[in-house]
Structures are given as structure tokens and as C-alpha cells.
Scaffold this active site. Structure first.
Site, mmCIF file in Angstrom:
data_model
loop_
_atom_site.group_PDB
_atom_site.id
_atom_site.type_symbol
_atom_site.label_atom_id
_atom_site.label_comp_id
_atom_site.label_asym_id
_atom_site.label_seq_id
_atom_site.Cartn_x
_atom_site.Cartn_y
_atom_site.Cartn_z
ATOM 1 N N LYS A 13 2.348 43.650 70.776
ATOM 2 C CA LYS A 13 3.667 43.044 71.011
ATOM 3 C C LYS A 13 4.710 44.098 71.368
ATOM 4 O O LYS A 13 5.470 43.924 72.313
ATOM 5 C CB LYS A 13 4.161 42.293 69.751
ATOM 6 C CG LYS A 13 3.312 41.109 69.357
ATOM 7 C CD LYS A 13 3.998 40.281 68.267
ATOM 8 C CE LYS A 13 4.220 41.024 66.966
ATOM 9 N NZ LYS A 13 2.983 41.266 66.206
ATOM 10 N N ARG A 88 8.844 34.831 62.343
ATOM 11 C CA ARG A 88 7.547 34.996 61.699
ATOM 12 C C ARG A 88 7.262 33.880 60.702
ATOM 13 O O ARG A 88 6.204 33.855 60.095
ATOM 14 C CB ARG A 88 7.529 36.321 60.953
ATOM 15 C CG ARG A 88 6.730 37.419 61.620
ATOM 16 C CD ARG A 88 6.816 38.647 60.735
ATOM 17 N NE ARG A 88 5.819 39.615 60.999
ATOM 18 C CZ ARG A 88 6.002 40.687 61.764
ATOM 19 N NH1 ARG A 88 7.130 40.881 62.397
ATOM 20 N NH2 ARG A 88 5.030 41.553 61.902
ATOM 21 N N ARG A 122 -3.393 53.478 65.604
ATOM 22 C CA ARG A 122 -2.039 53.491 66.170
ATOM 23 C C ARG A 122 -1.225 54.672 65.647
ATOM 24 O O ARG A 122 -1.315 55.033 64.488
ATOM 25 C CB ARG A 122 -1.352 52.185 65.780
ATOM 26 C CG ARG A 122 0.027 52.019 66.360
ATOM 27 C CD ARG A 122 0.283 50.595 66.681
ATOM 28 N NE ARG A 122 0.786 49.877 65.532
ATOM 29 C CZ ARG A 122 1.103 48.598 65.556
ATOM 30 N NH1 ARG A 122 0.966 47.897 66.660
ATOM 31 N NH2 ARG A 122 1.554 48.006 64.496
ATOM 32 N N ARG A 169 2.125 54.756 60.335
ATOM 33 C CA ARG A 169 3.091 54.088 59.474
ATOM 34 C C ARG A 169 2.508 53.837 58.092
ATOM 35 O O ARG A 169 1.312 53.648 57.947
ATOM 36 C CB ARG A 169 3.522 52.768 60.095
ATOM 37 C CG ARG A 169 4.791 52.919 60.927
ATOM 38 C CD ARG A 169 5.056 51.729 61.774
ATOM 39 N NE ARG A 169 4.689 50.485 61.144
ATOM 40 C CZ ARG A 169 4.626 49.329 61.786
ATOM 41 N NH1 ARG A 169 4.901 49.293 63.071
ATOM 42 N NH2 ARG A 169 4.307 48.234 61.166
ATOM 43 N N ARG A 180 -1.388 42.040 55.563
ATOM 44 C CA ARG A 180 -0.584 41.636 56.724
ATOM 45 C C ARG A 180 -1.259 40.518 57.504
ATOM 46 O O ARG A 180 -0.585 39.613 58.003
ATOM 47 C CB ARG A 180 -0.289 42.840 57.617
ATOM 48 C CG ARG A 180 0.791 43.739 57.006
ATOM 49 C CD ARG A 180 0.829 45.103 57.646
ATOM 50 N NE ARG A 180 1.307 45.080 59.007
ATOM 51 C CZ ARG A 180 1.028 46.034 59.903
ATOM 52 N NH1 ARG A 180 0.243 47.040 59.590
ATOM 53 N NH2 ARG A 180 1.527 45.971 61.116
HETATM 54 P P1 ADP Z 1 3.674 44.490 62.915
HETATM 55 O O1 ADP Z 1 4.114 43.651 64.076
HETATM 56 O O2 ADP Z 1 2.717 45.539 63.306
HETATM 57 O O3 ADP Z 1 3.242 43.681 61.743
HETATM 58 P P2 ADP Z 1 6.447 45.071 62.391
HETATM 59 O O4 ADP Z 1 7.030 46.387 62.716
HETATM 60 O O5 ADP Z 1 6.798 43.935 63.244
HETATM 61 O O6 ADP Z 1 4.877 45.307 62.345
HETATM 62 O O7 ADP Z 1 6.783 44.676 60.886
HETATM 63 C C1 ADP Z 1 6.615 45.555 59.823
HETATM 64 C C2 ADP Z 1 6.989 44.877 58.520
HETATM 65 O O8 ADP Z 1 8.363 44.459 58.526
HETATM 66 C C3 ADP Z 1 6.225 43.590 58.216
HETATM 67 O O9 ADP Z 1 4.964 43.855 57.633
HETATM 68 C C4 ADP Z 1 7.186 42.877 57.267
HETATM 69 O O10 ADP Z 1 7.149 43.450 55.985
HETATM 70 C C5 ADP Z 1 8.526 43.202 57.863
HETATM 71 N N1 ADP Z 1 8.955 42.194 58.865
HETATM 72 C C6 ADP Z 1 8.982 42.367 60.205
HETATM 73 N N2 ADP Z 1 9.427 41.267 60.824
HETATM 74 C C7 ADP Z 1 9.695 40.363 59.864
HETATM 75 C C8 ADP Z 1 10.178 39.021 59.868
HETATM 76 N N3 ADP Z 1 10.464 38.368 61.018
HETATM 77 N N4 ADP Z 1 10.330 38.399 58.674
HETATM 78 C C9 ADP Z 1 10.047 39.021 57.523
HETATM 79 N N5 ADP Z 1 9.586 40.277 57.446
HETATM 80 C C10 ADP Z 1 9.407 40.963 58.583
#
Ligand code: ADP
Length: 227
Positions: A13, A88, A122, A169, A180
Site C-alpha cells: 500500500k 481500518r 521490509r 520497524r 496484525r
Molecule cells: P501496516 O500497513 O504495515 O500494517 P501501518 O504503518 O499502516 O502498517 O500501521 C502501523 C500501526 O499503526 C498498526 O499496526 C496500528 O497499530 C496503527 N494504525 C495504523 N492505521 C490505523 C488505523 N486506521 N486505525 C487504528 N490503528 C492504526
């Protein structure tokens, strides 16, 4: 242009949104990055969510909704945007519906075993957030051939764009990954149906490397938005 990109962790993404942003001159709004910024700036919100993010759980809807709403008000989002990592949950999608009208939702689909391999390979730039991937995949799954070459930096451990340090990360470990994926299946997957019902969803199988996939994605966007 008002887009959402949907897909499990590791589907690409961030990578594809960055390119979509450049091509159409729209804002790339990354939920995870907004949250990690709060954490590294040690804001009040940041302190409250650090534990949650580090464990791969979702932060409370109201926190991310407020951050996104503020971000959408910034000047660069006026020309359009792509939301990456938001919504999400169904709750977040409903909140988004109250803020703006999304025109297209792109769902990236990748088999789970490839996702896991990709995520563990990654590397993220500590400074600018650029993403690299050192996994080299060439395999058939369920009759579909996946040919995903690595996206390596020119110099190992160093960002091509800004010279920053490339790191893994803290939420990119096998255990956190399980969590996740479970979170994704339970809370985010229902969004596929949510957007299908609104006839906004288009699915893309990520079978090839970045350049080929980008062409398909651009083609899809331009067709769907009548450009
Ligand atoms: P990835 O897409 O690889 O899961 P992100 O950088 O999008 O990683 O998200 C990292 C973390 O941030 C998630 O595991 C969650 O804890 C939090 N997070 C991200 N986006 C949201 C969201 N829309 N709602 C709630 N928590 C979020």
C-alpha cells in the site's frame, strides 16, 4: 481525486500510494505514519498509543479519525488524496463517509505466505519513511504465478532518497505479524464488503513487481475515474 487503498499489511500500500501521489499530484496520507509521528514527537497522544502500535493492535478509532480529519484539511489535500492505512474499521469508514466522498477503493490482494516473507524483508528509512524490500519471490500459488523481485536500496542499509538509516520497524517481527493479520482479518476485511456494496471497490492481484503493477493500477484509476 479521492482514493482509498486497502489491503493487508505488506501488500505494498505504501509503495504504490507514493507513486500514485507523484503521478497525480495528490496528497499521500498514511495513517501509520501519522501515528508514528505522534509517537516520535512524544505528544500526549503519542504516549498513549505507543504500546498499542508496538503490539500491532489498532489504536482507538477516535484518535486516528481526528488525526486524519486534520490532515485532510491541509492545503496539499485540496487537489485530492490517497488514504493509506485508513479506514481500518467499519467505524472509521463511516466517519470518513461523513467527512468526504470517496471515489474509488483499490484493494491489493496478495497470498498470506508471500505477505509474511515480504514483510520480514521490509526496510524503512528512519528519516523519510521510504520503503525498501530485500525479498526475491518467484513462485506459483493456487495456479497463479507470483514474480516479485526485490526493491533494494543501492547501498545496503542506506536510503537512496535521503541517505537515512534503513531499519526494521519494531512491529515487523513474526509474532507481531500474526497479531496484525488477525487484526486485519477481524476488523479491516469487512471493509471489502462495505465498499463492494457501494460499488467503489476494485481488486488488484499483486502478482508482479512494482513497475508492472503500477501500470495496472494507473490504468485502473484512469478508467474508473474517466480520465
Ligand atoms: P501496516 O500497513 O504495515 O500494517 P501501518 O504503518 O499502516 O502498517 O500501521 C502501523 C500501526 O499503526 C498498526 O499496526 C496500528 O497499530 C496503527 N494504525 C495504523 N492505521 C490505523 C488505523 N486506521 N486505525 C487504528 N490503528 C492504526
Amino acid at each position: 481525486m479521492k482514493l482509498v487503498i486497502l489491503g493487508p499489511p505488506g501488500a505494498g500500500k505504501g509503495t504504490y500510494s507514493g507513486e500514485i501521489k507523484n503521478r497525480y499530484n495528490i496528497a499521500h496520507i498514511e495513517a501509520g505514519r501519522l501515528l508514528r509521528q505522534e509517537i516520535s514527537n512524544q505528544t500526549e497522544t503519542g504516549k498513549n498509543i505507543k504500546e498499542i502500535v508496538d503490539h500491532g493492535k489498532l489504536v482507538p478509532d477516535n484518535i486516528i479519525i481526528e488525526l486524519i480529519e486534520n490532515r485532510l484539511r491541509q492545503d496539499d489535500a485540496e487537489n485530492g488524496f490517497i488514504l493509506d492505512g485508513f479506514p481500518r474499521t467499519i467505524n472509521q469508514a463511516q466517519a470518513l463517509d461523513n467527512i468526504t466522498d470517496i471515489e474509488l477503493v483499490i484493494e491489493l490482494f496478495v497470498p498470506r505466505e508471500i505477505l509474511i516473507e515480504k514483510i520480514l524483508a521490509r526496510r524503512t528509512c528512519k528519516q523519510c519513511g521510504a520503503i525498501y524490500n530485500i525479498a526475491d519471490i518467484d513462485r506459483e500459488i493456487d495456479g497463479v504465478h507470483y514474480e516479485l523481485p526485490p526493491l533494494s536500496p543501492e547501498k545496503e542499509g542506506v536510503c537512496d532518497k535521503c541517505g537515512g538509516e534503513l531499519i526494521r520497524r519494531s512491529d515487523e517481527t513474526p509474532e507481531i505479524l500474526e497479531q496484525r493479520f488477525a487484526t486485519y482479518d477481524e476488523q479491516t476485511k469487512p471493509l471489502v464488503e462495505y465498499y463492494e456494496k457501494k460499488s467503489l471497490l476494485r481488486k488488484i492481484h499483486v502478482t508482479h513487481g512494482k513497475e508492472i503493477m503500477l501500470e495496472k493500477i494507473f490504468e485502473l484509476i484512469e478508467k474508473e475515474l474517466g480520465m
